[in-house]
Write a protein that holds these residues in place. Sequence first.
Motif, PDB file in Angstrom:
ATOM      1  N   GLY A   9      60.747   3.149 112.090  1.00  0.00           N
ATOM      2  CA  GLY A   9      61.863   3.694 111.338  1.00  0.00           C
ATOM      3  C   GLY A   9      62.667   4.687 112.136  1.00  0.00           C
ATOM      4  O   GLY A   9      62.292   5.080 113.257  1.00  0.00           O
ATOM      5  N   ALA A  10      63.790   5.103 111.549  1.00  0.00           N
ATOM      6  CA  ALA A  10      64.598   6.164 112.141  1.00  0.00           C
ATOM      7  C   ALA A  10      63.829   7.478 112.059  1.00  0.00           C
ATOM      8  O   ALA A  10      62.872   7.618 111.294  1.00  0.00           O
ATOM      9  N   ASP A  11      64.263   8.453 112.845  1.00  0.00           N
ATOM     10  CA  ASP A  11      63.506   9.691 112.976  1.00  0.00           C
ATOM     11  C   ASP A  11      63.285  10.405 111.648  1.00  0.00           C
ATOM     12  O   ASP A  11      62.173  10.860 111.340  1.00  0.00           O
ATOM     13  N   ASP A  12      64.350  10.510 110.809  1.00  0.00           N
ATOM     14  CA  ASP A  12      64.213  11.262 109.560  1.00  0.00           C
ATOM     15  C   ASP A  12      63.343  10.523 108.544  1.00  0.00           C
ATOM     16  O   ASP A  12      62.517  11.127 107.848  1.00  0.00           O
ATOM     17  N   SER A  13      63.513   9.190 108.445  1.00  0.00           N
ATOM     18  CA  SER A  13      62.686   8.401 107.520  1.00  0.00           C
ATOM     19  C   SER A  13      61.233   8.375 107.956  1.00  0.00           C
ATOM     20  O   SER A  13      60.313   8.467 107.141  1.00  0.00           O
ATOM     21  N   LEU A  14      61.016   8.242 109.265  1.00  0.00           N
ATOM     22  CA  LEU A  14      59.661   8.136 109.787  1.00  0.00           C
ATOM     23  C   LEU A  14      58.853   9.394 109.483  1.00  0.00           C
ATOM     24  O   LEU A  14      57.654   9.324 109.172  1.00  0.00           O
ATOM     25  N   GLU A  15      59.512  10.539 109.536  1.00  0.00           N
ATOM     26  CA  GLU A  15      58.828  11.796 109.241  1.00  0.00           C
ATOM     27  C   GLU A  15      58.305  11.812 107.811  1.00  0.00           C
ATOM     28  O   GLU A  15      57.177  12.246 107.543  1.00  0.00           O
ATOM     29  N   ILE A  16      59.119  11.325 106.871  1.00  0.00           N
ATOM     30  CA  ILE A  16      58.705  11.274 105.465  1.00  0.00           C
ATOM     31  C   ILE A  16      57.554  10.291 105.281  1.00  0.00           C
ATOM     32  O   ILE A  16      56.550  10.580 104.626  1.00  0.00           O
ATOM     33  N   ILE A  17      57.692   9.101 105.883  1.00  0.00           N
ATOM     34  CA  ILE A  17      56.671   8.067 105.720  1.00  0.00           C
ATOM     35  C   ILE A  17      55.335   8.528 106.297  1.00  0.00           C
ATOM     36  O   ILE A  17      54.279   8.358 105.681  1.00  0.00           O
ATOM     37  N   ARG A  18      55.361   9.133 107.466  1.00  0.00           N
ATOM     38  CA  ARG A  18      54.119   9.585 108.097  1.00  0.00           C
ATOM     39  C   ARG A  18      53.408  10.633 107.246  1.00  0.00           C
ATOM     40  O   ARG A  18      52.182  10.642 107.140  1.00  0.00           O
ATOM     41  N   SER A  19      54.189  11.520 106.632  1.00  0.00           N
ATOM     42  CA  SER A  19      53.566  12.562 105.808  1.00  0.00           C
ATOM     43  C   SER A  19      52.866  11.963 104.596  1.00  0.00           C
ATOM     44  O   SER A  19      51.841  12.478 104.136  1.00  0.00           O
ATOM     45  N   VAL A  20      53.406  10.857 104.058  1.00  0.00           N
ATOM     46  CA  VAL A  20      52.765  10.192 102.920  1.00  0.00           C
ATOM     47  C   VAL A  20      51.534   9.410 103.373  1.00  0.00           C
ATOM     48  O   VAL A  20      50.493   9.423 102.696  1.00  0.00           O
ATOM     49  N   TYR A  34      62.944   4.565 116.307  1.00  0.00           N
ATOM     50  CA  TYR A  34      64.043   3.927 117.043  1.00  0.00           C
ATOM     51  C   TYR A  34      65.327   4.703 116.794  1.00  0.00           C
ATOM     52  O   TYR A  34      65.517   5.318 115.748  1.00  0.00           O
ATOM     53  N   TRP A  35      66.216   4.659 117.796  1.00  0.00           N
ATOM     54  CA  TRP A  35      67.499   5.361 117.692  1.00  0.00           C
ATOM     55  C   TRP A  35      68.679   4.392 117.654  1.00  0.00           C
ATOM     56  O   TRP A  35      69.803   4.796 117.366  1.00  0.00           O
ATOM     57  N   SER A  36      68.416   3.134 117.955  1.00  0.00           N
ATOM     58  CA  SER A  36      69.456   2.107 117.827  1.00  0.00           C
ATOM     59  C   SER A  36      68.771   0.781 117.539  1.00  0.00           C
ATOM     60  O   SER A  36      67.649   0.538 118.011  1.00  0.00           O
ATOM     61  N   GLU A  37      69.453  -0.064 116.773  1.00  0.00           N
ATOM     62  CA  GLU A  37      68.858  -1.349 116.403  1.00  0.00           C
ATOM     63  C   GLU A  37      68.616  -2.233 117.622  1.00  0.00           C
ATOM     64  O   GLU A  37      67.710  -3.084 117.608  1.00  0.00           O
ATOM     65  N   GLU A  38      69.398  -2.044 118.682  1.00  0.00           N
ATOM     66  CA  GLU A  38      69.256  -2.895 119.863  1.00  0.00           C
ATOM     67  C   GLU A  38      67.897  -2.743 120.541  1.00  0.00           C
ATOM     68  O   GLU A  38      67.434  -3.648 121.237  1.00  0.00           O
ATOM     69  N   GLU A  39      67.227  -1.604 120.333  1.00  0.00           N
ATOM     70  CA  GLU A  39      65.959  -1.375 121.028  1.00  0.00           C
ATOM     71  C   GLU A  39      64.737  -1.746 120.191  1.00  0.00           C
ATOM     72  O   GLU A  39      63.607  -1.624 120.666  1.00  0.00           O
ATOM     73  N   CYS A 160      72.788   4.143 103.851  1.00  0.00           N
ATOM     74  CA  CYS A 160      71.326   4.036 103.915  1.00  0.00           C
ATOM     75  C   CYS A 160      70.843   3.889 105.352  1.00  0.00           C
ATOM     76  O   CYS A 160      69.637   3.887 105.599  1.00  0.00           O
ATOM     77  N   LEU A 161      71.781   3.747 106.304  1.00  0.00           N
ATOM     78  CA  LEU A 161      71.420   3.455 107.689  1.00  0.00           C
ATOM     79  C   LEU A 161      71.623   4.690 108.558  1.00  0.00           C
ATOM     80  O   LEU A 161      72.725   5.243 108.636  1.00  0.00           O
ATOM     81  N   GLN A 165      75.027   6.709 109.915  1.00  0.00           N
ATOM     82  CA  GLN A 165      75.259   8.125 109.630  1.00  0.00           C
ATOM     83  C   GLN A 165      75.642   8.884 110.905  1.00  0.00           C
ATOM     84  O   GLN A 165      76.606   9.663 110.918  1.00  0.00           O
ATOM     85  N   LEU A 166      74.903   8.656 111.981  1.00  0.00           N
ATOM     86  CA  LEU A 166      75.185   9.355 113.239  1.00  0.00           C
ATOM     87  C   LEU A 166      76.556   8.970 113.789  1.00  0.00           C
ATOM     88  O   LEU A 166      77.283   9.817 114.320  1.00  0.00           O
ATOM     89  N   GLU A 167      76.922   7.685 113.643  1.00  0.00           N
ATOM     90  CA  GLU A 167      78.225   7.236 114.133  1.00  0.00           C
ATOM     91  C   GLU A 167      79.364   7.842 113.314  1.00  0.00           C
ATOM     92  O   GLU A 167      80.395   8.258 113.869  1.00  0.00           O
ATOM     93  N   LEU A 168      79.192   7.911 112.000  1.00  0.00           N
ATOM     94  CA  LEU A 168      80.225   8.503 111.146  1.00  0.00           C
ATOM     95  C   LEU A 168      80.371   9.993 111.418  1.00  0.00           C
ATOM     96  O   LEU A 168      81.490  10.537 111.398  1.00  0.00           O
ATOM     97  N   ARG A 169      79.283  10.666 111.670  1.00  0.00           N
ATOM     98  CA  ARG A 169      79.367  12.082 112.049  1.00  0.00           C
ATOM     99  C   ARG A 169      80.169  12.249 113.329  1.00  0.00           C
ATOM    100  O   ARG A 169      80.992  13.169 113.449  1.00  0.00           O
TER     101      ARG A 169
END
Length: 432
Positions: A9-20, A34-39, A160-161, A165-169
């Motif tokens: 998962g992305a960094d922010d989602s992964l943190e939540i999932i790991r804690s659960v 992951y930081w981009s879908e290409e990787e 949700c992606l 979010q990072l691109e829009l910022r």
Amino acid sequence: MKLRLGVLGADDSLEIIRSVVQEFGEIECLPIVYWSEEEIFDLLEPHIGEADMWLFSGQVPYAMVKEWGRIHAPMAYVPHIGASLYRTLLYLSHEAGMRVNELSFDTFSPEELARFLEEAGIVHTHLWLKHYDGAIHFRELADYHERLWRDGRTKGAVTCLRTAQLELRRRGVPVYRVLPTRTGVHSVISMLLRTREMLQFKDTQITVQMMEIDSFQGLASGAFSTDELHNLEIKTTEKLLRYAKQLQGSLKTAGPGRYVIFTTRGMLRDVTANYTSVPNLEELFGIRGELVTCGIGVGKTAYEAEIHAGTALLHAKERGPGTWMVYFDDKRIVGPLGRQEQITYSAASGQLQEISRQTSLSVQTLSKLHSILKKRGTSEISAHELAMYLQIMPRSARRILMELEAKGFAQVIGEESPHPRGRPRKVYRIHL
């Protein structure tokens, strides 16, 4: 033994999932950020066989990996509807003073978003929504949200992606991310644990392997005696006993040249690479593969598994010596194993398949309905009765019957009143 759960998962989602995940002592977590879908594929490649199951932080990475087809373990993703979206909208309303019709959304289907807002009591006249099935490139989402914002139609974007979010910022567009909630993650993980229990149960299902071996082809050319043929049968039996021992099963003969092995679904799954290939019997046990025609049957009982194995063997014989076919307990027939032209088809009657093509109902649903009517000894049934047999909601049963009626496979023949003040129930006569 702990469940090895791969989490991507992305960094922010992964943190939540790991804690659960840490709350579940029976789970060992393999986190990949992951930081981009290409990787994504490059990140997963070294770990394909390290996890029993995989959990993804959202729809996009899940859809990409599913289409990739390299991971065969059970997979799931954390949905962003429900409490996740409630939290985001509450923040926007309370902290930013934004209304729903001033925002653009992505990922959700129009139906689920409309239903969500209706349940929340939020009245809206129009929604800006970018829905997509499967995967999508983050720049396509960013372009959609940015265009609406720059045209003055919206005041911000809800995505949700993480990459969107990072691109829009980066582009200066006000953007708000829908993150999974702990409750939502907990629910998905609990579902994966139940799936694991189900798979472990399925692995212990009785599975029967029915084999025909052409002993005549195993003899040298020229004249031969019955003693030679008998000796060959004995040698074949000895070889099959070793094969049955590898499967932790038992062997019995079922007539000249025919043998039956009783084992478990998990054992045969392992030796056939998840029912896709034929084990190398010649290299392992000295049995020439082209002489062996085989039917594998999976069933809820030993009797059912043996019947299915016999049917699978008949399908295999239709395709010639050396063919292996599988008949599963859900009426799927798969094969020939080990060949590029391997296909999967239903063993249900051609009539039910034709009705399924003419309606929106699956063959499985029609098969259940057919079995219910046969068990009841009548072709008449109400939606309430059907719901009880199928363990579904009455409105779902009504939809099934109304679909059959609309296509001419059912007709209303009367009504029944179960209670003096109750609503009359339509009684249908089914024509399958």
